[in-house]
Design a protein around this motif. Structure first.
Motif, PDB file in Angstrom:
ATOM      1  N   ALA A 232      -4.794   3.524  -4.474  1.00 43.76           N
ATOM      2  CA  ALA A 232      -3.759   4.480  -4.840  1.00 43.76           C
ATOM      3  C   ALA A 232      -2.817   3.791  -5.824  1.00 43.76           C
ATOM      4  O   ALA A 232      -1.778   3.281  -5.465  1.00 43.76           O
ATOM      5  N   ARG A 233      -3.196   3.759  -7.082  1.00 41.09           N
ATOM      6  CA  ARG A 233      -2.510   2.990  -8.121  1.00 41.09           C
ATOM      7  C   ARG A 233      -1.018   3.310  -8.252  1.00 41.09           C
ATOM      8  O   ARG A 233      -0.193   2.409  -8.385  1.00 41.09           O
ATOM      9  N   ALA A 234      -0.643   4.572  -8.209  1.00 43.26           N
ATOM     10  CA  ALA A 234       0.776   4.922  -8.369  1.00 43.26           C
ATOM     11  C   ALA A 234       1.620   4.325  -7.255  1.00 43.26           C
ATOM     12  O   ALA A 234       2.765   3.930  -7.479  1.00 43.26           O
ATOM     13  N   LEU A 235       1.062   4.237  -6.062  1.00 49.00           N
ATOM     14  CA  LEU A 235       1.808   3.644  -4.957  1.00 49.00           C
ATOM     15  C   LEU A 235       1.939   2.134  -5.132  1.00 49.00           C
ATOM     16  O   LEU A 235       3.025   1.580  -4.935  1.00 49.00           O
ATOM     17  N   THR A 236       0.853   1.460  -5.489  1.00 46.81           N
ATOM     18  CA  THR A 236       0.940   0.012  -5.670  1.00 46.81           C
ATOM     19  C   THR A 236       1.882  -0.331  -6.807  1.00 46.81           C
ATOM     20  O   THR A 236       2.624  -1.302  -6.729  1.00 46.81           O
ATOM     21  N   ASP A 237       1.889   0.470  -7.852  1.00 45.96           N
ATOM     22  CA  ASP A 237       2.812   0.254  -8.970  1.00 45.96           C
ATOM     23  C   ASP A 237       4.263   0.374  -8.518  1.00 45.96           C
ATOM     24  O   ASP A 237       5.152  -0.240  -9.107  1.00 45.96           O
ATOM     25  N   ALA A 238       4.510   1.155  -7.461  1.00 44.17           N
ATOM     26  CA  ALA A 238       5.870   1.341  -6.950  1.00 44.17           C
ATOM     27  C   ALA A 238       6.203   0.341  -5.837  1.00 44.17           C
ATOM     28  O   ALA A 238       7.241   0.450  -5.203  1.00 44.17           O
ATOM     29  N   GLY A 239       5.299  -0.615  -5.593  1.00 47.04           N
ATOM     30  CA  GLY A 239       5.575  -1.641  -4.594  1.00 47.04           C
ATOM     31  C   GLY A 239       5.127  -1.311  -3.192  1.00 47.04           C
ATOM     32  O   GLY A 239       5.477  -2.005  -2.242  1.00 47.04           O
ATOM     33  N   VAL A 240       4.344  -0.251  -3.034  1.00 48.25           N
ATOM     34  CA  VAL A 240       3.829   0.102  -1.717  1.00 48.25           C
ATOM     35  C   VAL A 240       2.554  -0.690  -1.483  1.00 48.25           C
ATOM     36  O   VAL A 240       1.674  -0.731  -2.340  1.00 48.25           O
ATOM     37  N   ARG A 241       2.449  -1.330  -0.340  1.00 46.42           N
ATOM     38  CA  ARG A 241       1.225  -2.046   0.016  1.00 46.42           C
ATOM     39  C   ARG A 241       0.176  -1.010   0.399  1.00 46.42           C
ATOM     40  O   ARG A 241       0.396  -0.188   1.283  1.00 46.42           O
ATOM     41  N   VAL A 242      -0.962  -1.041  -0.246  1.00 43.47           N
ATOM     42  CA  VAL A 242      -2.054  -0.099   0.033  1.00 43.47           C
ATOM     43  C   VAL A 242      -3.205  -0.875   0.634  1.00 43.47           C
ATOM     44  O   VAL A 242      -3.649  -1.874   0.079  1.00 43.47           O
ATOM     45  N   ILE A 243      -3.645  -0.422   1.790  1.00 44.54           N
ATOM     46  CA  ILE A 243      -4.796  -1.040   2.448  1.00 44.54           C
ATOM     47  C   ILE A 243      -5.932  -0.029   2.418  1.00 44.54           C
ATOM     48  O   ILE A 243      -5.834   1.042   3.007  1.00 44.54           O
ATOM     49  N   ALA A 244      -6.989  -0.359   1.711  1.00 39.51           N
ATOM     50  CA  ALA A 244      -8.147   0.530   1.645  1.00 39.51           C
ATOM     51  C   ALA A 244      -8.939   0.427   2.943  1.00 39.51           C
ATOM     52  O   ALA A 244      -9.191  -0.663   3.447  1.00 39.51           O
ATOM     53  N   VAL A 245      -9.308   1.558   3.493  1.00 38.21           N
ATOM     54  CA  VAL A 245     -10.138   1.612   4.691  1.00 38.21           C
ATOM     55  C   VAL A 245     -11.517   2.075   4.252  1.00 38.21           C
ATOM     56  O   VAL A 245     -11.678   3.209   3.806  1.00 38.21           O
ATOM     57  N   PRO A 246     -12.521   1.197   4.356  1.00 38.77           N
ATOM     58  CA  PRO A 246     -13.849   1.546   3.845  1.00 38.77           C
ATOM     59  C   PRO A 246     -14.545   2.617   4.687  1.00 38.77           C
ATOM     60  O   PRO A 246     -14.216   2.808   5.860  1.00 38.77           O
ATOM     61  N   ASP A 247     -15.480   3.286   4.061  1.00 33.88           N
ATOM     62  CA  ASP A 247     -16.306   4.282   4.745  1.00 33.88           C
ATOM     63  C   ASP A 247     -15.485   5.334   5.476  1.00 33.88           C
ATOM     64  O   ASP A 247     -15.783   5.701   6.610  1.00 33.88           O
ATOM     65  N   ALA A 248     -14.418   5.798   4.835  1.00 32.24           N
ATOM     66  CA  ALA A 248     -13.555   6.796   5.457  1.00 32.24           C
ATOM     67  C   ALA A 248     -13.111   7.804   4.411  1.00 32.24           C
ATOM     68  O   ALA A 248     -12.966   7.482   3.241  1.00 32.24           O
ATOM     69  N   GLY A 249     -12.886   9.000   4.878  1.00 25.43           N
ATOM     70  CA  GLY A 249     -12.351  10.050   4.031  1.00 25.43           C
ATOM     71  C   GLY A 249     -10.968  10.421   4.510  1.00 25.43           C
ATOM     72  O   GLY A 249     -10.191   9.561   4.942  1.00 25.43           O
ATOM     73  N   HIS A 250     -10.653  11.698   4.516  1.00 24.68           N
ATOM     74  CA  HIS A 250      -9.321  12.182   4.885  1.00 24.68           C
ATOM     75  C   HIS A 250      -8.934  11.787   6.308  1.00 24.68           C
ATOM     76  O   HIS A 250      -7.787  11.444   6.573  1.00 24.68           O
ATOM     77  N   ASN A 251      -9.862  11.846   7.221  1.00 26.86           N
ATOM     78  CA  ASN A 251      -9.598  11.525   8.629  1.00 26.86           C
ATOM     79  C   ASN A 251      -9.978  10.083   8.918  1.00 26.86           C
ATOM     80  O   ASN A 251     -10.930   9.803   9.637  1.00 26.86           O
ATOM     81  N   ILE A 252      -9.216   9.170   8.372  1.00 28.40           N
ATOM     82  CA  ILE A 252      -9.547   7.746   8.433  1.00 28.40           C
ATOM     83  C   ILE A 252      -9.811   7.299   9.863  1.00 28.40           C
ATOM     84  O   ILE A 252     -10.778   6.606  10.142  1.00 28.40           O
ATOM     85  N   MET A 253      -8.940   7.693  10.783  1.00 25.03           N
ATOM     86  CA  MET A 253      -9.063   7.217  12.154  1.00 25.03           C
ATOM     87  C   MET A 253     -10.287   7.759  12.876  1.00 25.03           C
ATOM     88  O   MET A 253     -10.763   7.151  13.820  1.00 25.03           O
ATOM     89  N   LEU A 254     -10.818   8.866  12.405  1.00 23.55           N
ATOM     90  CA  LEU A 254     -12.048   9.415  12.984  1.00 23.55           C
ATOM     91  C   LEU A 254     -13.286   8.903  12.251  1.00 23.55           C
ATOM     92  O   LEU A 254     -14.324   8.671  12.865  1.00 23.55           O
ATOM     93  N   ASP A 255     -13.167   8.746  10.936  1.00 21.15           N
ATOM     94  CA  ASP A 255     -14.311   8.332  10.123  1.00 21.15           C
ATOM     95  C   ASP A 255     -14.701   6.878  10.357  1.00 21.15           C
ATOM     96  O   ASP A 255     -15.879   6.537  10.325  1.00 21.15           O
ATOM     97  N   ASN A 256     -13.717   6.015  10.546  1.00 16.61           N
ATOM     98  CA  ASN A 256     -13.992   4.587  10.740  1.00 16.61           C
ATOM     99  C   ASN A 256     -12.914   4.002  11.660  1.00 16.61           C
ATOM    100  O   ASN A 256     -12.000   3.316  11.199  1.00 16.61           O
TER     101      ASN A 256
END
Length: 97
Positions: free
Chosen positions: A59-83
């Motif tokens: 999420a480039r716009a967030l990282t540019d604003a200083g937000v730490r972004v952690i990518a969760v692999p093999d997941a879509g909208h429902n991250i906690m259900l997908d992985n």
């Protein structure tokens, strides 16, 4: 989300998401869904505090604003259900930071 609108939404979202939506009353669903269309003020980018965002992709716009972004692999909208394992690991890492 009363009447046919609720039924249509439950059909559109699919069985897994509909199962969770059925646990909430129609008024609660409406109160949580309506603000999503309006956005928030201030936005996450504008908050003057450490922020972490779990996201299935960068999420480039967030990282540019200083937000730490952690990518969760093999997941879509429902991250906690997908992985769930990767979601738990990413959440633990965010809380340690």
């Amino acid at each position: 989300m009363h009447g046919p609108g609720r039924a249509e939404t439950l059909t559109r979202v699919g069985p897994a998401w509909a199962a969770t939506m059925r646990l909430s009353g129609p008024e609660a669903l409406h109160r949580t869904a309506a603000p999503l269309g309006r956005g928030t003020t201030p936005t996450m980018r504008e908050l003057p505090m450490p922020r972490t965002y779990l996201h299935p992709a960068g999420a480039r716009a967030l990282t540019d604003a200083g937000v730490r972004v952690i990518a969760v692999p093999d997941a879509g909208h429902n991250i906690m259900l997908d992985n769930p394992e990767a979601f738990a690991a990413a959440t633990a890492a965010a809380l340690k930071a």
